[in-house]
Enzyme design. Structure first.
Site, PDB file in Angstrom:
ATOM      1  N   GLU A 185       0.661  -1.402  -0.211  1.00 57.68           N
ATOM      2  CA  GLU A 185       0.081   0.182  -0.036  1.00 57.68           C
ATOM      3  C   GLU A 185       0.635   1.153  -0.349  1.00 57.68           C
ATOM      4  O   GLU A 185       0.860   2.189  -0.670  1.00 57.68           O
ATOM      5  CB  GLU A 185      -1.162  -0.224   1.085  1.00 57.68           C
TER       6      GLU A 185
ATOM      7  N   PRO B 265      11.398 -15.067  -3.276  1.00 54.07           N
ATOM      8  CA  PRO B 265      10.039 -15.239  -2.039  1.00 54.07           C
ATOM      9  C   PRO B 265       9.449 -13.815  -1.029  1.00 54.07           C
ATOM     10  O   PRO B 265       9.751 -13.028  -1.604  1.00 54.07           O
ATOM     11  CB  PRO B 265      10.799 -16.041  -1.368  1.00 54.07           C
TER      12      PRO B 265
ATOM     13  N   ILE C 238       1.763  -4.007 -11.656  1.00 57.86           N
ATOM     14  CA  ILE C 238       1.905  -3.843 -12.710  1.00 57.86           C
ATOM     15  C   ILE C 238       2.878  -3.612 -12.523  1.00 57.86           C
ATOM     16  O   ILE C 238       3.937  -2.731 -13.931  1.00 57.86           O
ATOM     17  CB  ILE C 238       0.789  -2.246 -11.910  1.00 57.86           C
TER      18      ILE C 238
END
Length: 469
Positions: A77, A294, A373
């Site tokens: 975020e 990972p 994205i």
């Protein structure tokens, strides 16, 4: 400086919803010692979990300025909101950023180092779910408004902010379909009601906007996804060609990147890669290299052991490349490697730039998929598994545009990847489509700022300490 009291605004809740909120807050208080113990145990591997504990109780350094408060729960975020943060800083706003995780805190220190050094931006942990902790933070920081990134429904945080009279907006907002259904069903619909705390919701897409409007949010607008405008570190891109030249000096090898794998997925990716090796051999194509990255650093050693047990010869970024991402191992190590383990943080664009195709993790377990994205920005074909609810936007649009492919299992993934990695022209078609897709979805930061530029000054004036008591 003028300081005008902002009247409290209580959220209208049904009696069962008020009861659920009271039970939730009480449970949080009773279980707070366990939450602190959890942070302390997490701090064994990540010491930042043990640091700045006072911030968890709202004890942030006091501000002279009255900043915009932006909350980004985690690393994803925060990175997604970075273009918006830079735009707010460019227009002269001070910013207080809060986050839940050390990864988010560390990323903020890196992304906004200049603003931090200049005192125009600060980073802290979000207060625990207790009204007294949230109010302590509000009294010390005195934000002019609050912006929550992506989606945030912490009940105590939101209701306390609303009761304090602080104008509240959600940016890069999303309401995935399954999440919206659960919000209406759980805790007597409390979670869905919490969306009415927001004065303004700036959504990623029209579909998300309709879901927010259905909850009763007073103002909902479509502004897009600011991740499409994330800057790409040029140094990471520049490091890829020399590495590829070293890899291909004995013949070109196709490269596949698995980005941000989660527990429960690594077995799927290993199975798919073993099948892919066989399919490529049947085609007479060169032996592929897997770049496996990972998601969490505490899993690096575990995944390395899994790859080794699968019979895959594995080299590690941490051992075989230096700080400038220059290969330091032997040519024989690189020539014979099946896997490059990306055991580092903040270098995903380098790993993607090495690759002809990218598989995005968190999609072969029911976690909704990670960000697609980044690979689309580098014009790479992108593959995901069955679970993509977390990237509904731009996932649905990317599937329709043909720049994202969804597969069901390891067998199907290997079968889809083999012709792509064996044929450069197929990859070139993907790249052209990705370029058009990316251009069509740009401009979200400007759309956000077009609304926020008027909303922030009108949202409220800096409040005095007594206004938040």
């Amino acid at each position: 400086m003028n300081r005008h009291p902002i009247p409290p605004r209580h959220l209208a809740l049904t009696l069962p919803q008020r009861g659920a909120l009271a039970v939730y807050a009480t449970l949080w208080l009773l279980l707070l010692p366990l939450a602190l113990l959890y942070l302390w145990r997490k701090g064994r591997r990540e010491p930042l979990y043990r640091a700045f504990l006072a911030e968890r109780f709202g004890r942030l350094p006091a501000w002279d300025a009255c900043p915009v408060w932006l909350h980004a729960a985690s690393l994803g975020e925060l990175r997604g909101a970075a273009p918006l943060v830079r735009a707010l800083l460019a227009e002269g706003h001070a910013l207080q950023i809060t986050t839940l995780t050390p990864a988010g805190r560390t990323a903020a220190g890196t992304l906004f180092a200049d603003a931090l050094a200049q005192g125009r931006l600060r980073v802290a942990y979000t207060p625990v779910e207790q009204a007294w902790a949230v109010n302590t933070m509000l009294r010390r920081v005195r934000p002019v408004c609050a912006l929550m990134a992506e989606i945030d429904t912490w009940p105590v945080l939101l209701t306390t902010v609303r009761q304090a009279g602080l104008p509240l907006a959600m940016v890069n907002a999303q309401s995935p379909r399954d999440s919206a259904v659960r919000a209406r069903q759980r805790l007597f619909g409390l979670r869905a009601a919490l969306f009415r705390c927001y004065d303004l919701v700036l959504c990623k897409s029209q579909v998300h906007a309709e879901r927010f409007r259905a909850t009763g949010c007073p103002r909902v607008e479509v502004a897009g996804e600011t991740r499409f405008e994330l800057p790409i570190p040029q140094a990471l891109l520049d490091a890829a060609p020399p590495m590829l030249a070293r890899l291909n000096q004995h013949g070109a090898r196709p490269v596949l990147c698995v980005a941000s794998s989660m527990p429960g997925e690594d077995e799927v990716f290993i199975e798919a890669f073993l099948k892919l090796q066989g399919l490529m051999a049947e085609r007479g194509a060169a032996r592929p290299l897997l770049v496996h990255v990972p998601r969490h650093p505490q899993r690096f050693d575990l995944v390395f052991d899994m790859l080794q047990r699968a019979g895959l010869r594995t080299v590690r970024r941490s051992r075989h490349l230096d700080a400038a991402l220059t290969w330091q191992g032997s040519d024989e190590d690189l020539r014979t490697a099946d896997v490059l383990l990306g055991d580092s943080l903040g270098e995903m664009y380098f790993f993607i730039a090495l690759s002809q195709a990218v598989v995005v993790g968190s999609s072969f377990v029911p976690l909704g998929a990670h960000n697609i994205i980044e690979p689309l920005a580098l014009k790479k074909p992108v593959f995901v598994g069955p679970s993509i609810w977390g990237i509904e936007y731009p996932g649905v649009e990317a599937l329709a545009a043909g720049v994202l492919r969804q597969v069901a299992n390891a067998q199907e993934l290997a079968q889809e990847l083999a012709p792509l990695l064996a044929d450069a022209e197929v990859a070139a078609d993907f790249a052209r489509a990705a370029q058009s897709f990316f251009e069509a979805h740009a401009g979200a930061t400007a759309k956000h700022m077009g609304v926020l530029r008027d909303w922030i000054p009108a949202a409220g004036r800096p409040r005095a300490e007594q206004d938040l008591k």
